[in-house]
Design an enzyme around this catalytic site. Structure first.
Site: not given
Length: 369
Positions: A137, A167
């Site tokens: 992540h 991201d």
């Protein structure tokens, strides 16, 4: 006419990177069809916070798109995708490397049906290399690229970043940029391509200053010791008397001269090359003598590069954003309209007809017939 009008994008991605990339492409006029798993769809549909059962995060990222509900593990269901795959301009997916190939939907599979397809794969570590199959992540990518190690708090421990830089800046934006470049290349050559977007490695450009020093001079960056990590009084955060904070960035000499004059820094400390720590300490003591409002009044009208550290609520009340129409687009959800996610697409390139609703799961399944 919107620049991406008449382009069809099949979006197999979920959560944040891919959906944000296709949101921007939809803003520019592309038709985006999300392919979602039956029953639950994109995980973000069920994330809190929600309004009347509709996930706010999902709605923000998927406004103006269509949705089809399909079990990609079912060969018969995959066959129903064939007409869309044959006429799509772009496919974007965000599974771990190899998953789409095992489903019969990898780049080579799709290219066999559609030779000029532009196929974009977003993953954490890229499609090759020792980490390719590892889960991760945003926090992991920032940790393993050295960024987190430069964000130390007062106790010497890394501070949790409040933004998902990998991201968005490492995944969504590079995906959009490369898709647009591939479309331009296809206009010239008639050929599509496969784009391998690795969110982790796309964080390294943010360390350009550190990489240059390390490679050219052998100087590795120190947390709290460099120009942008707290090593200079010209780029630092100072506490005010009322426990607010001033973000001071008077890096250039002209700004520094204005800053030292306004805060009343003694002349012998203005040359911060002599003893940066002493100058920083003196500035901190001076800033602590007045309230945030007093400092804002003192900075008013002066080229000084200083700002109050504001809460998000305070930031959104700034009339500057309203004057620029940053939150001028609407998003309909729960029977009311809320501001849509601000777009990075320039107003002259946006599709004014872009929808103001996120799609219901499977509401465009008729496109498969």
């Amino acid at each position: 006419m919107a620049p991406l009008k008449d382009l069809l994008i099949l979006d197999f991605s979920t959560l944040l990177p891919g959906p944000m990339a296709t949101l921007m492409l939809a803003e520019a006029g592309a038709e985006v069809i999300k392919v979602e798993r039956p029953g639950t769809g994109d995980d973000m549909r069920g994330y809190e916070p929600s309004v009347q059962g509709e996930g706010i995060n999902f709605a923000m990222l998927n406004r103006g798109k269509q949705s089809i509900e399909l079990n990609l593990k079912d060969p018969a269901a995959r066959d129903r995708l064939r007409p869309l795959l044959e006429r799509a301009d772009v496919v974007i997916e965000q599974f771990r490397p190899g998953v789409m190939t095992r489903l019969g939907l990898g780049y080579e599979d799709v290219r066999a049906l559609n030779p000029d397809i532009i196929y974009c794969s977003i993953s954490g570590w890229g499609a090759s290399g020792p980490k390719a199959s590892e889960a991760g992540h945003d926090l992991n990518y920032m940790a393993e690229t050295g960024i987190l190690g430069l964000t130390l708090g007062s106790d010497g421990a890394p501070v949790l970043p409040p933004i998902l830089a990998a991201d968005i800046a490492g995944g969504a934006y590079p995906a959009m940029v490369n898709i647009l470049l591939a479309l331009r290349q296809r206009d010239k050559t008639g050929e599509g391509c496969w784009i391998d977007v690795a969110m982790g490695e796309n964080l390294f450009p943010f360390l350009y200053w550190a990489l240059g020093n390390a490679s050219a001079l052998g100087r590795w960056p120190r947390a709290g010791g460099e120009t942008v990590t707290g090593g200079t009084p010209r780029y630092n955060i100072y506490r005010t008397r009322d426990d607010r904070f001033i973000a001071a960035a008077p890096l250039e000499d002209k700004f520094w001269a204005n800053f030292t004059r306004v805060v009343g820094l003694p002349a012998e400390l203005c040359d911060d090359d002599k003893d940066p720590a002493a100058t920083t300490g003196a500035v901190a003591r001076l800033i602590a003598e007045k309230t945030a409002d007093e400092w804002l009044a003192a900075f008013e009208g002066v080229d000084i590069c200083c700002s109050l550290v504001r809460s998000l609520e305070e930031a959104l009340a700034d009339p500057h954003w309203n004057a620029r129409g940053v939150f001028g687009r609407g998003l309909r959800m729960g029977g009311r309209t809320v501001p849509a996610l601000p777009s990075v697409i320039a107003p002259c390139l946006r599709d004014d007809r872009a929808g103001d609703l996120a799609p219901g799961l499977g509401t465009s399944n008729d496109t498969l017939s």
